[in-house]
Motif scaffolding. Sequence first.
Motif: not given
Length: 622
Positions: A197-200, A202-203, A245, A248
């Motif tokens: 996922t993009p969130e993963q 980005l983190s 990502a 984003d």
Amino acid sequence: MGLHLTRPSSWIAVAALFVAALTTAAGCSGHVGADRADNPYAREIVRRAQDYLGQKRLRVDYYRIHRSLAYPLPVARIDNPPVPVEDSSLVYPWEIWMLWELEERVGCLGWAGELSGEARFREAAERDLAALAGWPTYNAQAQPHLSVGHAARTMYLARRNWGWLSSQLKDSLAAACGRLVDNHSAWLQAGRLGLTTPEQVLSADPQVLHNIPVIATLGLCLAARAGGHPLLPELERHCLALVQAELDLRARGLTEGLSYDGYILDFVADWLRDAPEESRRAVLGNPQVARVLSQAVWLAASGCLWRFAPFDDVEPLQMPFHADAQAKLLGFRPDSLAAWYLEHFPVTILRADGLAALAQSGFPRSFGSAPPAPGASAALYAVVLRTGWEPADLAVAASASNATAGHIQCDNGSLVLGTRGLWLIDDPGYQQYLSGEERDFTLGPGAHNYPVVNGLVQTSHRVERLVCRQEADSLWHTRLEFTAAYDSSLALERVTRDIWLCGRSLVVVADRVKGAAVKDIRYTWQGCPEAAWWPQDGAWLVSAAGAGLWVQSPGNSLDGGELYRHPGTRGQMSLCKTLPAGPDNRIWWVFSLGDSPAECSLAGDGTSLRVQGQAAEFALED
């Protein structure tokens, strides 16, 4: 004033265009129609291919370290050449520069064979591809490098697009792509494929989103498709998250500059061609795709679209990947601005795959194009004021980025000023990799034209865009604050730069530098390499391409002793001026086109400026 980009009214339109593009590409074996073989893009491919036919060596220009090498053809392996570099601290990526050239050679030969049907081009492409398929490795670095992406893309696109390749060669290419993925499967599985996922993404470690691993990963996905690799489903999911990502980050203003952002999108465009439908929809529906690509329009010199503003680490001629991305993505997403840009972009600069995309689509027929409107725009890493894009128009762009990528330099507030196809007030626009005088020229205290305070340069990427707007007819204004970009030891209270563009002949710059410890402020205004200089009436004339630009500083004398040429320059001469300073400084610079310097008068203790013949009064705010 923003750009108005056309969009497909529905995803049915996008899908129809995509299917049409694939059908055209898939049905291109044997003789092709005259309309595809006889257009400027196809003719340019064939012209280059004819030159390649007579070559026995692949010439690679390592201009960043002043080396040129001639690899024997066909290139049989990726091993680094035994050529010493005097800078022992430099680990130079020899292989990627070679693969840029090899990919272009194979692309020109193969597409010339595809578009013309001539056996001589096809046979030459097959020889190069057979050698490439036999390489023992596609990476000379400890981690997957750009070479992985380019080698994979070259083999994948050849196998996909050229039906006339022999079945034996297609099998060899598929096997080579499988080996390439196998050799890097441990790297992929060590914390990368799990990021879905993009969130993963980005983190995770920020290095995951650097252009090198992103391009390598997209290339590995292409290789996995060609070889039917079992890791393909996981790679597809990870690549979608990776691309989302990246977009984003662009929405937040983070960037690697036009050359490298375009480089990533060039690979994204090739990945999209056979990506799952939901991946295409998610990426093409993201407004950041258009935003990134539209920077090429806003940052272009007036009268010369390929010569974009030379901030940071850019290579308009050596790295035109952003334009190739425009050409490839135009087949997915109708865009009148991109079509206008490509209509005016030189065919001699586009790379082979970009040319082929336009040749196959029949561009510019059936593509609507619309020129952009002049005005003020905030690009990802710059603010831009311009009267238009014709040679007689005037444009000024100022660096303004909080991005911390390695290709983004600490140069907030630095500006370039262009007309007649040149940036008359210029910037190096690259970094020399070798230590020494040229590296100092590109990265040292005289590399940019923001105020250098007490001999100290900016040390961080921190800027606020306070103003970027039209204030009156033919008058645009931007204000930047970059106090925090300087080292805290200077104890600066405020550093701002106001820039006004007034019609096609005048740019006014006002710097406010405030701080109790300020002793002196130094400026370096670089002219373009083509410029000749002349001092007159307390000003300097910068003359090039038939334009005469006067540089003056109201309230400060320019006595003719300011002209300087850094020993590391590629041709630029500079106006260098050190001004004594106090705790609160207002410094004005005026750039005017004409036969003589502008007549200026300061008022209000240096807080405002009048320029004769202009209705506007330029004023600094507290």
